[in-house]
Design an enzyme around this catalytic site. Structure first.
Site, mmCIF file in Angstrom:
data_model
loop_
_atom_site.group_PDB
_atom_site.id
_atom_site.type_symbol
_atom_site.label_atom_id
_atom_site.label_comp_id
_atom_site.label_asym_id
_atom_site.label_seq_id
_atom_site.Cartn_x
_atom_site.Cartn_y
_atom_site.Cartn_z
ATOM 1 N N LYS A 1 64.166 68.336 38.102
ATOM 2 C CA LYS A 1 65.304 67.480 38.471
ATOM 3 C C LYS A 1 66.602 68.018 37.858
ATOM 4 O O LYS A 1 67.647 68.022 38.506
ATOM 5 C CB LYS A 1 65.056 66.042 38.006
ATOM 6 C CG LYS A 1 63.907 65.350 38.728
ATOM 7 C CD LYS A 1 64.273 65.046 40.169
ATOM 8 C CE LYS A 1 63.149 64.400 40.948
ATOM 9 N NZ LYS A 1 63.484 64.126 42.346
ATOM 10 N N TYR B 1 58.383 68.255 35.645
ATOM 11 C CA TYR B 1 59.023 67.314 36.577
ATOM 12 C C TYR B 1 60.490 67.092 36.192
ATOM 13 O O TYR B 1 61.396 67.257 37.017
ATOM 14 C CB TYR B 1 58.261 65.983 36.584
ATOM 15 C CG TYR B 1 59.019 64.881 37.297
ATOM 16 C CD1 TYR B 1 59.232 64.925 38.669
ATOM 17 C CD2 TYR B 1 59.558 63.804 36.576
ATOM 18 C CE1 TYR B 1 59.954 63.909 39.312
ATOM 19 C CE2 TYR B 1 60.275 62.802 37.208
ATOM 20 C CZ TYR B 1 60.468 62.862 38.575
ATOM 21 O OH TYR B 1 61.193 61.874 39.211
ATOM 22 N N SER C 1 66.602 61.748 37.740
ATOM 23 C CA SER C 1 65.701 60.898 36.954
ATOM 24 C C SER C 1 66.120 60.887 35.494
ATOM 25 O O SER C 1 66.680 61.878 34.983
ATOM 26 C CB SER C 1 64.282 61.465 37.075
ATOM 27 O OG SER C 1 63.450 60.909 36.094
HETATM 28 N N1 LIG Z 1 59.840 55.714 41.365
HETATM 29 C C1 LIG Z 1 60.572 55.908 40.270
HETATM 30 O O1 LIG Z 1 60.512 55.114 39.300
HETATM 31 C C2 LIG Z 1 61.504 57.096 40.162
HETATM 32 C C3 LIG Z 1 62.247 57.276 38.975
HETATM 33 C C4 LIG Z 1 63.125 58.358 38.883
HETATM 34 C C5 LIG Z 1 63.269 59.230 39.958
HETATM 35 N N2 LIG Z 1 62.517 59.054 41.097
HETATM 36 C C6 LIG Z 1 62.694 59.995 42.215
HETATM 37 O O2 LIG Z 1 63.017 59.247 43.373
HETATM 38 C C7 LIG Z 1 62.496 59.897 44.541
HETATM 39 C C8 LIG Z 1 61.688 58.906 45.364
HETATM 40 O O3 LIG Z 1 60.661 58.359 44.539
HETATM 41 P P1 LIG Z 1 59.561 57.375 45.147
HETATM 42 O O4 LIG Z 1 59.009 56.604 44.012
HETATM 43 O O5 LIG Z 1 60.119 56.702 46.332
HETATM 44 O O6 LIG Z 1 58.461 58.449 45.571
HETATM 45 P P2 LIG Z 1 57.541 58.500 46.890
HETATM 46 O O7 LIG Z 1 56.454 59.472 46.603
HETATM 47 O O8 LIG Z 1 57.166 57.122 47.325
HETATM 48 O O9 LIG Z 1 58.544 59.120 47.967
HETATM 49 C C9 LIG Z 1 58.776 60.510 48.089
HETATM 50 C C10 LIG Z 1 58.567 60.881 49.549
HETATM 51 O O10 LIG Z 1 58.885 62.264 49.727
HETATM 52 C C11 LIG Z 1 57.929 62.811 50.617
HETATM 53 N N3 LIG Z 1 57.920 64.266 50.365
HETATM 54 C C12 LIG Z 1 57.558 64.897 49.216
HETATM 55 N N4 LIG Z 1 57.723 66.220 49.358
HETATM 56 C C13 LIG Z 1 58.205 66.438 50.611
HETATM 57 C C14 LIG Z 1 58.575 67.605 51.334
HETATM 58 N N5 LIG Z 1 58.456 68.827 50.821
HETATM 59 N N6 LIG Z 1 59.041 67.453 52.603
HETATM 60 C C15 LIG Z 1 59.152 66.205 53.159
HETATM 61 N N7 LIG Z 1 58.811 65.080 52.517
HETATM 62 C C16 LIG Z 1 58.339 65.185 51.247
HETATM 63 C C17 LIG Z 1 56.629 62.094 50.319
HETATM 64 O O11 LIG Z 1 55.715 62.124 51.394
HETATM 65 C C18 LIG Z 1 57.120 60.674 50.018
HETATM 66 O O12 LIG Z 1 57.137 59.858 51.171
HETATM 67 C C19 LIG Z 1 61.711 61.102 44.046
HETATM 68 O O13 LIG Z 1 62.559 62.235 44.145
HETATM 69 C C20 LIG Z 1 61.438 60.774 42.588
HETATM 70 O O14 LIG Z 1 61.322 61.954 41.810
HETATM 71 C C21 LIG Z 1 61.648 58.007 41.223
#
Ligand SMILES: NC(=O)c1ccc[n+]([C@@H]2O[C@H](COP(=O)([O-])OP(=O)(O)OC[C@H]3O[C@@H](n4cnc5c(N)ncnc54)[C@H](O)[C@@H]3O)[C@@H](O)[C@H]2O)c1
Length: 335
Positions: free
Chosen positions: A147, A143, A119
């Site tokens: 990362k 957070y 991130s």
């Molecule tokens: N959305 C953004 O703008 C953004 C920006 C930078 C980084 N990220 C990173 O991208 C990744 C995905 O983001 P997203 O927006 O799709 O989030 P999201 O919450 O929609 O998806 C994450 C998924 O991981 C699952 N999960 C969490 N912990 C778990 C565990 N211990 N075991 C199994 N499953 C687990 C959740 O149920 C969820 O379905 C994350 O790592 C987030 O930190 C997202």
């Protein structure tokens, strides 16, 4: 096309589900592991699904032995910045210790390639813009620290065990699947574009804009929004890179062009034809005025460029998805 199996952790979530759809269309077989703490079972349509946790070593061994994935794409994490400040233990346990459990599972089962969801939060408050990968990494919340810790662990696991990784440092993911099958549905929702649409749909009363006195052209904060399908493409490119190359990488994924909060609101009004009910508030502590990626490395290393991240496509695809979702749920009140 090759038929390759990829373990996708967090594949029932927002970015993970869009990536699974693209993987399947490119001849890969995505196997999803998600505990559904935040994900949606209905988002898993492109391969086998295991409901479980990345901490569960027995389940990991079962999946690795049954499906022999050639690589892992690791989305699973908690991602609420504010919550991470109040409950850091939850974030280090899930995002850092959980990733260690996953990496140990990979080692036990001879899997040596991983694409990791990092991130822009690892940069903290950047001294210069646009942000290059080599810039100082000084995250300002647990957070972002979680990362960065995983990126450091991945570097050590490459040195010691030969696990090769691509850490993709996403800026702000946005938009939705063009076919309207998938979209952004976080609960609670904290991201600007879905909140703007919720305010138009009457799901929330107002959209609060935090800060109108930044040193930006319209006074509101600027972020780098990247379409979720552009992100998905970068994951496929990263898998191809790991197949061909020997070096681990950390790469920004952004457009290099920031959009202000006000520009998002204006574009939402254009796309929906409805006035966004805006309330102007004060700046939030810790919010930088501008976060914009230097995306040159993604082009040089992955041959990747965003194609769908213009404001009209970002807002238009998100609007189509939310309109459909909320009319399905009988939640429409203003349109
Ligand atoms: N959305 C953004 O703008 C953004 C920006 C930078 C980084 N990220 C990173 O991208 C990744 C995905 O983001 P997203 O927006 O799709 O989030 P999201 O919450 O929609 O998806 C994450 C998924 O991981 C699952 N999960 C969490 N912990 C778990 C565990 N211990 N075991 C199994 N499953 C687990 C959740 O149920 C969820 O379905 C994350 O790592 C987030 O930190 C997202």
């Amino acid at each position: 096309m090759t038929e390759k199996t990829i373990l996708v952790t967090g594949g029932a979530g927002y970015i993970g589900s869009h990536t699974c759809k693209l993987l399947q269309s490119r001849g890969y077989s995505p196997v999803v592991l998600d505990n559904l703490v935040y994900g949606h079972r209905s988002f898993v349509k492109w391969g086998p699904f295991y409901q479980g946790d990345i901490h569960d070593s027995l389940l990991l061994d079962t999946i690795f032995q049954k499906h022999s994935p050639s690589a892992v794409i690791h989305f699973a994490a908690f991602a609420y910045v504010g919550e991470s400040v109040g409950d850091p233990g939850k974030y280090y346990r899930n995002n850092v210790a959980g990733t260690l459990d996953l990496l140990d599972g990979m080692r036990r089962n001879g899997c040596s390639k991983i694409v990791f969801s990092s991130s822009c939060a690892i940069y903290g408050l950047p001294a210069t813009l646009p942000i290059q990968e080599k810039q100082v990494q000084a995250p300002i919340n647990p957070y972002g620290k979680s990362k960065l810790m995983v990126e450091k662990i991945l570097a050590d696991f490459d040195n010691a065990y030969g696990i090769k990784s691509v850490s993709l440092r996403y800026f702000n993911a946005a938009g939705a699947d063009a076919d309207g099958e998938l979209g952004e549905d976080h609960d609670p929702e904290t991201h600007l574009i879905p909140l703007t649409i919720y305010s138009v749909l009457g799901r929330i009363q107002n959209l609060e804009i935090y800060g109108t006195d930044y040193a930006t052209p319209d006074g509101t904060a600027i972020r780098d929004y990247i379409h979720v399908n552009d992100l998905a493409e970068a994951h496929v490119s990263s898998l191809e890179y790991l197949e061909a190359e020997k070096h681990s990488q950390a790469i920004n994924l952004g457009t290099g062009n920031g959009l202000s909060v006000q520009k998002i609101v204006d574009e939402a009004e254009k796309v929906t034809g409805i006035t966004v009910p805006v309330v102007y508030g004060k700046r939030r502590p810790g919010d930088p005025p501008v976060l914009v990626a230097d995306a040159q490395k993604a082009w040089e290393i992955l041959g990747w460029k965003p194609l769908l991240s213009d404001p009209a496509t970002l807002l238009g695809s998100a609007w189509n998805w939310h309109k459909k979702r909320h009319s399905d749920q009988n939640l429409l009140s203003r349109i």
